[in-house]
Write an enzyme that holds these catalytic residues in place. Structure first.
Site, PDB file in Angstrom:
ATOM      1  N   ARG A  54       6.133   5.561   1.835  1.00 10.71           N
ATOM      2  CA  ARG A  54       4.964   6.472   1.521  1.00 10.71           C
ATOM      3  C   ARG A  54       4.873   7.167   2.948  1.00 10.71           C
ATOM      4  NH1 ARG A  54      -1.122   4.472   0.173  1.00 10.71           N
ATOM      5  NH2 ARG A  54      -2.382   6.511  -0.087  1.00 10.71           N
TER       6      ARG A  54
ATOM      7  N   HIS B 226       7.975  -7.504  -1.914  1.00 10.00           N
ATOM      8  CA  HIS B 226       7.936  -6.495  -0.499  1.00 10.00           C
ATOM      9  C   HIS B 226       9.025  -6.781   0.451  1.00 10.00           C
ATOM     10  CE1 HIS B 226       4.272  -4.726  -1.860  1.00 10.00           C
ATOM     11  NE2 HIS B 226       3.491  -5.926  -1.979  1.00 10.00           N
TER      12      HIS B 226
ATOM     13  N   THR C  31       2.742   0.782  -5.122  1.00 11.27           N
ATOM     14  CA  THR C  31       3.268  -0.419  -5.883  1.00 11.27           C
ATOM     15  C   THR C  31       2.745  -0.580  -7.519  1.00 11.27           C
ATOM     16  OG1 THR C  31       3.228  -1.899  -3.889  1.00 11.27           O
ATOM     17  CG2 THR C  31       3.875  -2.911  -5.924  1.00 11.27           C
ATOM     18  N   THR C  32       1.581  -0.448  -7.600  1.00  9.58           N
ATOM     19  CA  THR C  32       1.023  -0.621  -8.995  1.00  9.58           C
ATOM     20  C   THR C  32       1.361   0.625  -9.820  1.00  9.58           C
ATOM     21  OG1 THR C  32      -0.796  -1.409  -8.071  1.00  9.58           O
ATOM     22  CG2 THR C  32      -1.294  -1.026 -10.269  1.00  9.58           C
ATOM     23  N   TRP C  33       1.484   1.899  -9.030  1.00 12.35           N
ATOM     24  CA  TRP C  33       2.028   3.183  -9.830  1.00 12.35           C
ATOM     25  C   TRP C  33       3.432   3.123 -10.182  1.00 12.35           C
ATOM     26  CZ3 TRP C  33       5.294   6.787  -7.375  1.00 12.35           C
ATOM     27  CH2 TRP C  33       5.186   8.148  -8.228  1.00 12.35           C
TER      28      TRP C  33
ATOM     29  N   LYS D 206       0.916  -1.165   0.021  1.00 11.36           N
ATOM     30  CA  LYS D 206      -0.219   0.014   0.096  1.00 11.36           C
ATOM     31  C   LYS D 206       0.859   1.226   0.136  1.00 11.36           C
ATOM     32  CE  LYS D 206      -3.504  -0.605  -0.586  1.00 11.36           C
ATOM     33  NZ  LYS D 206      -3.877  -1.132  -2.012  1.00 11.36           N
TER      34      LYS D 206
ATOM     35  N   SER E  34      -4.722   3.234   4.250  1.00 15.32           N
ATOM     36  CA  SER E  34      -4.882   2.646   3.047  1.00 15.32           C
ATOM     37  C   SER E  34      -4.749   0.926   3.299  1.00 15.32           C
ATOM     38  CB  SER E  34      -3.694   2.983   2.084  1.00 15.32           C
ATOM     39  OG  SER E  34      -3.876   2.305   0.753  1.00 15.32           O
TER      40      SER E  34
END
Length: 222
Positions: free
Chosen positions: A172, A150, A88-90, A85, A180
């Protein structure tokens, strides 16, 4: 001798020898690893090498251990690392677009068809999930190879730390990451299960008890 043969040699020549080897190792771990209730229904948290791994049982550590034992980094590899969270996807999408920016016409970019997780695959959740000794070239068709994890720095395979491959790390603000993660975990809650309260979740987060936590150990490691 290819990677699969090497792995078979390490675990035994027959399939049942491999299974027995894993059973013995995981049974020993189950007797020694601290365990806590997880954030997601039916999942527990196991303290392994100083960080918490999530799973229905200790057997879910198998892909993490396989990755640690058998992944062979090469100098051109790019390893994307986050704690869950934290974008990661970004980051996967940005990394893929940057690494292979000269490979595709704008209207033929694989990101238009596939998700970032399909193009930059997780080592512990995907590549090593079903096979302790996968053929890495089948899991990353583009060069240079790009993978994601991770896993904290201290628990990375030695081959990554000893190579000249690139590690791209993203963290983050922990307050944003916590909220999140709490909302994400609630999506997997069984209808009959009571929701994890914000106070309970914060207490777990404060003590580092969530997947791949504690947060600051993870960040400081990288």
């Amino acid at each position: 001798m290819d990677t699969t043969q090497i792995c078979k040699a390490e675990f035994g020549s027959a399939a049942h020898d491999v299974d027995n080897s894993w059973d013995d190792e995981l049974q020993k771990l189950e007797q020694t690893l601290p365990k806590e209730e997880g954030w997601i229904s039916g999942m527990s948290l196991y303290l392994y090498q100083g960080f918490w791994c999530s799973g229905a049982s200790v057997r879910d550590l198998k892909p993490v251990i396989s990755f640690q034992k058998h992944f062979k980094a090469i100098d051109s590899d790019v390893i994307i690392v986050t704690i869950p969270k934290c974008g990661t996807t970004w980051l996967k999408a940005l990394a893929f677009s940057t690494l292979y920016r000269d490979r595709f016409a704008s209207d033929q970019n694989p990101l238009l068809t596939f998700t970032p997780h399909q193009l930059v695959r997780f080592l512990q959740y995907d590549v090593y999930l079903q096979n302790p000794c996968p053929r890495l070239e089948k899991n990353c068709v583009y060069k240079p190879r790009a993978f994601a994890t991770h896993v904290p720095y201290a628990s990375l395979p030695t081959s990554i730390k000893d190579s000249h491959c690139k590690i791209v790390y993203l963290c983050r603000n922990p307050m944003d990451m916590f909220i999140s993660f709490w909302l994400f975990a609630d999506k997997f809650r069984d209808e009959n299960q009571e929701a994890l309260s914000l106070d309970e979740a914060f207490d777990k987060f404060y003590h580092g008890i969530y997947a791949y936590g504690p947060f600051f150990y993870h960040v400081l490691g990288y």
